[in-house]
Design an enzyme around this catalytic site. Structure first.
Site, PDB file in Angstrom:
ATOM      1  N   SER A 117      19.551 -51.298  50.334  1.00 20.09           N
ATOM      2  CA  SER A 117      20.348 -50.114  49.970  1.00 20.09           C
ATOM      3  C   SER A 117      19.497 -48.863  49.891  1.00 20.09           C
ATOM      4  O   SER A 117      18.318 -48.919  49.543  1.00 20.09           O
ATOM      5  CB  SER A 117      21.004 -50.361  48.593  1.00 20.09           C
ATOM      6  OG  SER A 117      21.518 -49.150  48.065  1.00 20.09           O
ATOM      7  N   TYR A 141      20.622 -51.811  39.814  1.00 16.36           N
ATOM      8  CA  TYR A 141      21.105 -52.219  41.150  1.00 16.36           C
ATOM      9  C   TYR A 141      20.052 -51.890  42.208  1.00 16.36           C
ATOM     10  O   TYR A 141      19.638 -52.752  42.976  1.00 16.36           O
ATOM     11  CB  TYR A 141      22.416 -51.495  41.490  1.00 16.36           C
ATOM     12  CG  TYR A 141      22.763 -51.594  42.953  1.00 16.36           C
ATOM     13  CD1 TYR A 141      22.632 -50.480  43.791  1.00 16.36           C
ATOM     14  CD2 TYR A 141      23.191 -52.787  43.504  1.00 16.36           C
ATOM     15  CE1 TYR A 141      22.922 -50.566  45.134  1.00 16.36           C
ATOM     16  CE2 TYR A 141      23.487 -52.883  44.855  1.00 16.36           C
ATOM     17  CZ  TYR A 141      23.351 -51.766  45.666  1.00 16.36           C
ATOM     18  OH  TYR A 141      23.639 -51.864  46.996  1.00 16.36           O
ATOM     19  N   LYS A 145      17.556 -54.402  44.646  1.00 12.65           N
ATOM     20  CA  LYS A 145      17.476 -54.341  46.106  1.00 12.65           C
ATOM     21  C   LYS A 145      16.020 -54.182  46.552  1.00 12.65           C
ATOM     22  O   LYS A 145      15.585 -54.788  47.525  1.00 12.65           O
ATOM     23  CB  LYS A 145      18.348 -53.201  46.631  1.00 12.65           C
ATOM     24  CG  LYS A 145      19.835 -53.506  46.581  1.00 12.65           C
ATOM     25  CD  LYS A 145      20.142 -54.751  47.389  1.00 12.65           C
ATOM     26  CE  LYS A 145      21.613 -55.122  47.362  1.00 12.65           C
ATOM     27  NZ  LYS A 145      21.881 -56.339  48.171  1.00 12.65           N
TER      28      LYS A 145
HETATM   29  C1  WQD Z   1      28.757 -40.337  46.160  1.00 14.99           C
HETATM   30  C2  WQD Z   1      28.802 -38.925  45.654  1.00 14.99           C
HETATM   31  C3  WQD Z   1      28.821 -38.715  43.261  1.00 14.99           C
HETATM   32  C4  WQD Z   1      32.825 -40.402  42.656  1.00 14.99           C
HETATM   33  C5  WQD Z   1      25.799 -45.343  46.381  1.00 14.99           C
HETATM   34  C6  WQD Z   1      25.613 -46.729  45.819  1.00 14.99           C
HETATM   35  C7  WQD Z   1      25.731 -47.695  46.910  1.00 14.99           C
HETATM   36  C8  WQD Z   1      24.780 -47.365  48.038  1.00 14.99           C
HETATM   37  C9  WQD Z   1      24.863 -45.922  48.436  1.00 14.99           C
HETATM   38  C10 WQD Z   1      24.798 -49.388  49.289  1.00 14.99           C
HETATM   39  C11 WQD Z   1      27.885 -38.719  44.454  1.00 14.99           C
HETATM   40  C12 WQD Z   1      30.107 -38.168  43.870  1.00 14.99           C
HETATM   41  C13 WQD Z   1      31.635 -39.965  43.243  1.00 14.99           C
HETATM   42  C14 WQD Z   1      33.682 -39.460  42.024  1.00 14.99           C
HETATM   43  C15 WQD Z   1      32.157 -37.708  42.611  1.00 14.99           C
HETATM   44  N1  WQD Z   1      25.103 -48.098  49.182  1.00 14.99           N
HETATM   45  N2  WQD Z   1      31.328 -38.646  43.221  1.00 14.99           N
HETATM   46  N3  WQD Z   1      33.316 -38.146  42.039  1.00 14.99           N
HETATM   47  O1  WQD Z   1      26.228 -42.481  44.040  1.00 14.99           O
HETATM   48  O2  WQD Z   1      25.600 -42.149  46.465  1.00 14.99           O
HETATM   49  O3  WQD Z   1      25.614 -44.417  45.351  1.00 14.99           O
HETATM   50  O4  WQD Z   1      24.765 -45.126  47.328  1.00 14.99           O
HETATM   51  O5  WQD Z   1      24.191 -50.034  48.537  1.00 14.99           O
HETATM   52  O6  WQD Z   1      27.074 -47.707  47.402  1.00 14.99           O
HETATM   53  O7  WQD Z   1      24.340 -46.766  45.248  1.00 14.99           O
HETATM   54  O8  WQD Z   1      27.746 -43.240  45.922  1.00 14.99           O
HETATM   55  O9  WQD Z   1      30.181 -43.038  46.234  1.00 14.99           O
HETATM   56  O10 WQD Z   1      29.262 -43.353  43.877  1.00 14.99           O
HETATM   57  O11 WQD Z   1      28.945 -41.182  45.031  1.00 14.99           O
HETATM   58  O12 WQD Z   1      31.854 -36.506  42.598  1.00 14.99           O
HETATM   59  O13 WQD Z   1      34.753 -39.782  41.472  1.00 14.99           O
HETATM   60  O14 WQD Z   1      30.129 -38.636  45.193  1.00 14.99           O
HETATM   61  O15 WQD Z   1      28.360 -37.871  42.224  1.00 14.99           O
HETATM   62  O16 WQD Z   1      27.292 -37.450  44.562  1.00 14.99           O
HETATM   63  P1  WQD Z   1      26.251 -42.979  45.436  1.00 14.99           P
HETATM   64  P2  WQD Z   1      29.114 -42.771  45.232  1.00 14.99           P
END
Ligand code: WQD
Length: 341
Positions: A117, A141, A145
């Site tokens: 990840s 998490y 990884k």
């Molecule tokens: C994305 C952006 C939030 C929800 C993931 C996981 C995991 C990894 C990739 C595989 C962020 C913003 C989110 C909401 C928001 N992949 N957001 N409102 O945090 O990049 O983490 O990275 O393992 O899937 O670690 O993904 O989809 O949670 O958030 O503003 O209701 O959307 O702040 O900037 P993230 P995410």
């Protein structure tokens, strides 16, 4: 000969199974269905309901099934949940991997593809990361990884495994409604659910040093991710060294741009409100993907509109009436762009 796909009934695992079979590869699916859904798999796929920690089951699979390699996706993947339950995450994601490797290493060496990840990078200093960038995971998490990569690499050295570790960035989309991401953690499923429930989306911060103040991520289509697994498995089968690869598009989109795209594709403006920053959120995480291109000849095909459209279509089929404008809205239809109440 078959590929053993662990976590095969999961969101990404089921897409990997579909991609392997589309390329004529044989698959044995393994999943304990703790979060996976058996209906994601075609009926003619041999689904073994077991955990990777079930040594006897794995040993018998490797003994009597013609398994030529392992593609290991079974893991828990919620950042927030991992903070609440680090022991559960290390047990499942690291101890479970160790059990699987123990079984694999004691039999003839087989190619091993490990699902890693972008979370291993934590908050990169410069936004863009390549496979040699510092790894400073900021959640249990992400730690599991990174520890998993170390374990696979050490097992490979000790037992002659050929291996690949694929670092997924932000995976979006679905090849079909049955394969949709049923999770409630990541941005796109949360936006679509909020649209269906007619409530505003929370944007976690608009005061970041980015072009519109919201966080930038590298969103990548799940079908592109699945295709990379087939390419990695085949490269290992051919005796090629693969190692660690970033799987992203190599370009970033802000949260507000994603909301805009969902509004344009779904025909419904996405109402949102600005909430406080979410702890642990880096301002920007975008992949450098040159190595995947050089080693596998892989680049993501889908752009943001493609993957958002596939996510919306899958969601609309599972929630009839939720996105009434989906089939007719013109992609550039400004009236349906997201708006702040
Ligand atoms: C994305 C952006 C939030 C929800 C993931 C996981 C995991 C990894 C990739 C595989 C962020 C913003 C989110 C909401 C928001 N992949 N957001 N409102 O945090 O990049 O983490 O990275 O393992 O899937 O670690 O993904 O989809 O949670 O958030 O503003 O209701 O959307 O702040 O900037 P993230 P995410």
């Amino acid at each position: 000969m078959s590929w053993l796909v662990t976590g095969a009934a999961g969101y990404i695992g089921a897409h990997v199974v579909a991609a392997l079979r589309a390329e004529g590869e044989m698959v044995v699916a393994l999943d304990d269905l703790s979060t996976g859904k058996s209906e994601r798999l075609p009926r003619d796929v041999n689904l073994v309901r077991a955990s990777v920690a079930d040594r006897d089951e794995i040993a018998s699979l490797l003994g009597d099934q013609e398994i030529e390699g392992i593609i290991h996706l079974a893991a828990r993947k919620s950042v927030e949940e991992s903070v609440r339950d680090p022991i559960g995450y290390y047990t499942r994601n690291v101890a479970g991997l160790a059990c699987l490797l123990d079984a694999v290493a004691s039999s003839p060496t087989r190619p091993f593809v490990f699902s890693s990840s972008a979370a291993v990078y934590g908050t990169p200093s410069g936004g863009r990361v390549d496979e040699g960038s510092p790894t400073k995971p900021e959640s249990p998490y992400g730690e599991t990884k990174l520890a998993g990569e170390w374990l696979v690499r050490a097992a490979a050295r000790a037992h002659g495994l050929r291996w690949a570790a694929l670092r997924y960035f932000n995976v979006v989309g679905a090849a079909s409604p049955a394969l949709a991401d049923a999770g409630t953690e990541n941005l796109v499923p949360r936006v679509l659910t909020a649209l269906a429930e007619n409530r505003p989306v929370q944007v976690f911060g608009d005061d970041y040093p980015t072009r519109d103040g919201s966080c930038i991520r590298d969103y990548v289509g799940v079908e592109d991710i699945a295709r990379a697994h087939v390419l990695a498995a085949r490269a290992l089968r051919a005796g090629q060294d693969v190692g660690v690869l970033n799987l992203g598009r190599g370009e970033g989109a802000t949260v507000l741009e994603v909301l805009d795209e969902i509004g344009a594709v779904s025909g419904r403006p996405v109402d949102y409100e600005i909430a406080g920053r979410r702890p642990g959120d880096p301002a920007e995480v975008v992949a450098r993907v040159h190595r995947a291109e050089r080693v596998l000849g892989w680049r993501a095909d889908q752009d943001l509109a493609d993957m958002v459209r596939s996510a919306c279509r899958a969601f609309a089929r599972r929630h009839p009436g939720a996105l009434p404008g989906l089939s007719t809205s013109a992609p550039g239809d400004l009236a349906s762009r997201s708006r702040r109440p």
